[in-house]
Scaffold this active site. Structure first.
Site, PDB file in Angstrom:
ATOM      1  N   HIS A  25       0.817  -1.228   0.000  1.00  0.00           N
ATOM      2  CA  HIS A  25       0.000   0.000   0.000  1.00  0.00           C
ATOM      3  C   HIS A  25       0.844   1.269   0.000  1.00  0.00           C
ATOM      4  CE1 HIS A  25      -4.096  -1.602   0.342  1.00  0.00           C
ATOM      5  NE2 HIS A  25      -3.585  -2.551   1.104  1.00  0.00           N
ATOM      6  N   ASP A  52       1.650  -3.687  -9.692  1.00  0.00           N
ATOM      7  CA  ASP A  52       1.240  -4.975 -10.258  1.00  0.00           C
ATOM      8  C   ASP A  52       1.560  -5.045 -11.745  1.00  0.00           C
ATOM      9  OD1 ASP A  52       0.257  -5.188  -7.731  1.00  0.00           O
ATOM     10  OD2 ASP A  52      -1.856  -5.175  -8.279  1.00  0.00           O
TER      11      ASP A  52
END
Length: 449
Positions: free
Chosen positions: A40, A181
């Site tokens: 995060h 990602d």
């Protein structure tokens, strides 16, 4: 592709031929990922340290003159979808079905190259990444779709440009991710983890220590981050914290959206930023009114300029805890890379401790774990892991554990017996939910010979 994918490719080819009555012309492949540390913080502007995994999304494709794009999935629970090559691509954020992720990649390439009409194609998708597990199945599908669309329309982009494009176009489905990602999916190399840095995007090899392996285990709680607001609430809380810290130090906060930008503007160390968080932000929740007053904005400006579409309902925000996690986690990433480079005698132990600290921070400060994930991490540590932490968005999904090589077999057996076998549902999922993973290679096009 690794040799064991030859059977998966053959199965995909045979199913494609029976479904569409022709052979595929090419295949596209995009891997999932496991984030070893740095959770995060990519959307806050900070570096992360993931590796690609061998589990992937694989698509078989034929290009045709049908004037339509047909998307099908090997898994019968995902329905076929067809659209006209000339129609505007619509993505429903409120109802994130599998094909909308594919449409993100399709739309991204169409807009990048200004294509009025896309090439017609038939596309069959297969995948070995467990869905909603925190291993980036949705981003791998977006990356695979971008790669397919680029190849079918005879266009070309660098891997870095494709990674940045796919990070941007996944936001069509409403997830305000930071690009980790997609970056590792394209830039990964077999056998290597990567330090991924942003603005500009670059990937640096990280050699993981000999004598330890990474084991992934799924807590068997699914979390679809596009279908809930948990993820975007954290993005917004970090955005507000950045603005509050900037204003407290006399900076113009209007253009600042990321915690890393505040550090850069202040020319401060991460330790100094952690001290600033304690000085400026209180641990109690902030109301909308308090934030608007501190930032000198109206409620309407706050809604349109700070909140996202699926966070409009939120009335209270935790700023101290979120900023504390981000700056602390950013420091752990740099320390992790440094320890890997030094190859010291106690490096495995030190990396394990950093992973454990990361999990505690995710659990207590960022509140993105869940009881089952915490239980699984606890089981992994008791079963012989030197470090274990949630990986991915959290609120379900997977843990990654660092295990000394000689203990892997006893570790797998102990986790199986303690976490999976006592519960019939988990026991049924265990085959796809507990595995050793080596760093895999990045996305690629495979041409039919």
């Amino acid at each position: 592709l690794p040799p064991y994918y030859s059977q998966m490719l053959l199965n995909l080819k045979n199913t494609f031929e029976s479904k569409f009555g022709e052979s595929p012309q090419f295949y596209a492949y995009a891997p999932g990922r496991v984030n070893l540390i740095g959770e995060h913080i990519d959307y806050c502007g900070y570096s992360v340290l993931p590796m690609a995994i061998e589990q992937n999304i694989l698509a078989a494709v034929s290009v045709n003159r049908s004037g339509t794009i047909t998307l099908a999935n090997i898994n019968p629970q995902y329905r076929d979808f067809t659209l006209s090559c000339s129609e505007e691509i619509a993505i429903d954020r409120e109802n994130p079905k599998w094909h909308y992720y594919f449409l993100c990649g399709l739309k991204g390439i169409q807009e990048e190259f200004g294509l009025a009409r896309l090439a017609g194609m038939s596309c069959l998708v297969d995948g070995t990444i467990p869905p909603s597990s925190g291993l980036s199945s949705s981003s791998a599908l977006v990356c695979c779709a971008g790669l397919v669309t680029m190849e079918a329309n005879q266009k070309s982009l660098s891997k870095v440009a494709l990674a940045e494009l796919c990070a941007k176009c996944e936001r069509y489905i409403g997830t305000e991710g930071g690009g980790m990602d997609q970056s590792i999916s394209f830039l990964a190399e077999r056998g290597k983890a990567k330090l991924i840095e942003f603005k500009p995007l670059r990937a640096t090899d990280v050699k993981l220590p000999d004598g330890a392996v990474f084991v992934i285990s799924n807590c068997c709680v699914e979390m679809n981050k596009a279908a809930t607001s948990h993820f975007n609430i954290r993005v917004v809380e970090c955005r507000i914290a950045a603005k509050m810290l900037a204003r407290a130090r006399g900076l113009d906060s209007s253009g600042l959206l990321k915690l890393a930008q505040v550090q850069t503007e202040l020319k401060a160390s991460l330790e100094e930023m952690l001290a600033l968080v304690d000085e400026v932000l209180h641990p109690e929740e902030y109301s909308r009114e308090e934030i608007c007053q501190a930032l000198d904005v109206t409620s309407e400006q706050f809604s349109t300029e700070v909140l996202s579409s699926n966070t409009q309902h939120v009335t209270h925000f935790k700023l101290h805890q979120r900023a504390k996690h981000v700056y602390g986690e950013a420091a752990r990433v740099l320390r992790f890379q440094c320890v890997c480079s030094s190859e010291g005698a106690d490096s495995i132990q030190t990396l394990g401790e950093l992973m454990n600290q990361s999990h505690v921070s995710c659990r207590d400060l960022y509140e993105c774990s869940c009881p089952q994930l915490d239980q699984l991490v606890d089981v992994c540590l008791k079963s012989g892991a030197v470090g274990s932490r949630l990986t991915g968005a959290g609120w379900g999904g997977c843990a990654v554990s660092m295990v000394p090589s000689e203990k892997v077999d006893t570790f797998l057996q102990a986790v199986r017996e303690s976490y999976f076998l006592p519960d019939p549902r988990r026991a049924a999922m265990e085959g796809l939910s507990l595995f050793v993973s080596k760093p895999g290679g990045g996305a690629a096009i495979l041409l039919e010979e």
